[in-house]
Design a protein around this motif. Structure first.
Motif, mmCIF file in Angstrom:
data_model
loop_
_atom_site.group_PDB
_atom_site.id
_atom_site.type_symbol
_atom_site.label_atom_id
_atom_site.label_comp_id
_atom_site.label_asym_id
_atom_site.label_seq_id
_atom_site.Cartn_x
_atom_site.Cartn_y
_atom_site.Cartn_z
ATOM 1 N N GLN A 1 -7.816 0.021 -1.938
ATOM 2 C CA GLN A 1 -7.029 1.238 -1.675
ATOM 3 C C GLN A 1 -7.310 2.286 -2.767
ATOM 4 O OE1 GLN A 1 -2.830 0.632 -2.172
ATOM 5 N NE2 GLN A 1 -2.238 2.464 -1.025
ATOM 6 N N LEU A 2 -7.375 1.827 -4.007
ATOM 7 C CA LEU A 2 -7.685 2.731 -5.120
ATOM 8 C C LEU A 2 -9.106 3.283 -4.977
ATOM 9 C CD1 LEU A 2 -6.161 0.553 -8.001
ATOM 10 C CD2 LEU A 2 -5.292 2.787 -7.268
ATOM 11 N N PHE B 1 -0.206 8.117 -5.859
ATOM 12 C CA PHE B 1 -1.357 8.838 -5.314
ATOM 13 C C PHE B 1 -1.298 10.353 -5.478
ATOM 14 C CE2 PHE B 1 -3.862 5.685 -2.465
ATOM 15 C CZ PHE B 1 -4.055 4.895 -3.573
ATOM 16 N N HIS B 2 -0.263 10.857 -6.149
ATOM 17 C CA HIS B 2 -0.278 12.281 -6.520
ATOM 18 C C HIS B 2 -1.081 12.475 -7.811
ATOM 19 C CE1 HIS B 2 2.846 10.437 -8.917
ATOM 20 N NE2 HIS B 2 2.844 11.478 -9.714
ATOM 21 N N LYS C 1 0.836 -1.211 0.000
ATOM 22 C CA LYS C 1 0.000 0.000 0.000
ATOM 23 C C LYS C 1 0.871 1.262 0.000
ATOM 24 C CE LYS C 1 -3.951 0.103 2.366
ATOM 25 N NZ LYS C 1 -4.904 -0.109 3.473
ATOM 26 N N ALA D 1 -10.778 3.675 -2.193
ATOM 27 C CA ALA D 1 -10.845 4.621 -1.080
ATOM 28 C C ALA D 1 -10.346 6.000 -1.512
ATOM 29 C CB ALA D 1 -10.024 4.103 0.104
ATOM 30 N N LYS D 2 -9.358 6.022 -2.388
ATOM 31 C CA LYS D 2 -8.776 7.307 -2.826
ATOM 32 C C LYS D 2 -9.555 7.916 -4.006
ATOM 33 C CE LYS D 2 -5.232 10.212 -3.851
ATOM 34 N NZ LYS D 2 -4.910 11.385 -3.086
ATOM 35 N N TYR D 3 -9.939 7.061 -4.967
ATOM 36 C CA TYR D 3 -10.492 7.592 -6.229
ATOM 37 C C TYR D 3 -11.962 7.226 -6.471
ATOM 38 C CZ TYR D 3 -5.585 8.423 -7.383
ATOM 39 O OH TYR D 3 -4.295 8.864 -7.374
ATOM 40 N N GLU E 1 0.910 4.111 -2.841
ATOM 41 C CA GLU E 1 0.625 5.490 -2.438
ATOM 42 C C GLU E 1 1.763 6.438 -2.836
ATOM 43 O OE1 GLU E 1 -0.578 5.820 1.635
ATOM 44 O OE2 GLU E 1 -0.328 7.994 1.622
ATOM 45 N N ASP F 1 -4.267 12.431 -10.450
ATOM 46 C CA ASP F 1 -5.706 12.647 -10.317
ATOM 47 C C ASP F 1 -6.462 11.444 -10.890
ATOM 48 O OD1 ASP F 1 -5.782 12.915 -13.078
ATOM 49 O OD2 ASP F 1 -5.851 15.104 -13.045
#
Ligand code: PEP
Length: 253
Positions: free
Chosen positions: A195-196, A154-155, A146, A198-200, A150, A157
Motif C-alpha cells: 500500500q505504501l 496518506f496526507h 488499509k 502504491a502511494k509513495y 490511509e 508527503d
C-alpha cells in the motif's frame, strides 16, 4: 531509514520506583547480552519519561511517550503536547494504539492531526493500526487496516512518511496471549508495504519500519522478527519484565 526496532509499551503500569528498577535491569542486561543493533525504546507513562531518560543517559536505549495531543498548547486540561515532549528531548511517541482508539474514541481524522503535531516537533510517531477479532472473522481485516493507514498517514508527503514507524497490532492479539501466526503477520505487513509502495513508490516503502505487536513473547519473537516485512516489535505485557523484554530484543538476531 528502515531499522529493526523493539519498543516496550509499559501502558499505565509501574510506580516511579518500579520504573527505575525495571530501567536499571533492562540497561544492565542489554549492555551484557544484546549483540544486535536493534533500536530499543522504552515507552513509559508520561510522569516517568524524564527520570527514565536521565537514567538511560547516553546509552543506546531511547524513551518514547504513549500518546500526545494534536494541539501544541492551550486550555486542554490533562493533555500533553508534542512540543512538551520535544522540549524534554523525547524522540518517539506511540499514536493510535488500539486502547486509545477503543477507550478514548481516537479515529483516523484525529490521528492524522496527532501525527502532524508529532512531526511538526520532530518526534517519530510509532503509528498503530490493527483489526478487532470480529473484523478478522468477517475477513475484512485487510480492508480495515488499509483504511486506518490511509486515513491517518496518506496526507503526508514522501519525505514525511519516511519519518513514521508503523506498528501492526491485531487487537485480538493484544494482551490476550494469542499471537498472530507468522503467516498472518507477514501477510498484513506485506499488504501495508505494498500500500505504501502504491502511494509513495517502492523505494520509499522499503525505507519504512513496520513492527508487529500482539502478545510478542520470548518464545515467538524470533520467528516473527524473521518474517521479511516484520522489522521488530511493539511489546506490551512482556516489556514489564526485564528478562522477557531482553530475550525479545535478542530475537532480532
Ligand atoms: C501493546 O500494548 O502494544 C501490545 C502489543 O501488548 P501485548 O504485547 O501485551 O499484547
Amino acid at each position: 531509514m528502515r531499522k529493526k526496532i523493539v519498543a516496550g509499551n509499559w501502558k499505565m503500569n509501574k510506580t516511579l520506583a518500579e520504573a527505575q528498577a525495571l530501567t536499571a535491569e533492562v540497561l544492565g542486561m542489554v549492555a551484557d547480552e544484546v549483540t544486535n543493533d536493534a533500536v530499543i525504546i522504552l515507552c513509559t507513562p508520561f510522569p516517568f519519561l524524564l527520570t527514565v531518560k536521565n537514567q538511560l543517559g547516553t546509552n543506546r536505549i531511547a524513551v518514547g511517550a504513549q500518546n500526545c495531543s494534536e494541539h501544541d498548547s492551550g486550555a486542554y486540561t490533562g493533555e500533553v503536547s508534542a512540543a512538551m515532549l520535544k522540549s524534554m528531548n523525547i524522540p518517539y511517541v506511540i499514536l493510535g494504539h488500539s486502547e486509545r482508539r477503543q477507550y478514548f474514541g481516537e479515529d483516523g481524522q484525529l490521528l492524522a492531526k496527532k501525527v502532524d503535531a508529532a512531526l511538526r516537533h520532530g518526534l517519530t510517531p510509532i503509528f498503530c493500526c490493527g483489526e478487532p477479532l470480529d473484523v478478522r472473522e468477517k475477513n475484512q481485516h485487510i480492508e480495515l487496516v488499509k483504511k486506518q493507514v490511509e486515513e491517518a498517514l496518506f496526507h503526508l508527503d514522501a519525505a514525511a512518511i519516511q519519518k513514521i514507524v508503523i506498528a501492526y497490532e491485531p487487537v485480538w492479539a493484544i494482551g490476550t496471549g494469542k499471537t498472530a501466526t507468522t503467516a498472518q503477520a507477514q501477510e498484513m505487513h506485506a499488504v501495508i508495504r505494498q500500500q505504501l509502495a502504491a502511494k509513495y513508490g517502492h523505494t520509499v516503502a522499503q525505507e519504512i519500519s513496520i513492527l508487529y505487536g500482539g502478545s510478542v513473547k520470548p518464545d515467538n519473537a524470533k520467528e516473527l522478527f524473521a518474517c521479511a516485512d516484520v522489522d521488530g516489535g511493539l511489546v506490551g505485557g512482556a516489556s514489564l519484565k526485564s528478562r522477557d523484554f531482553v530475550e525479545i530484543i535478542k530475537g532480532v538476531g
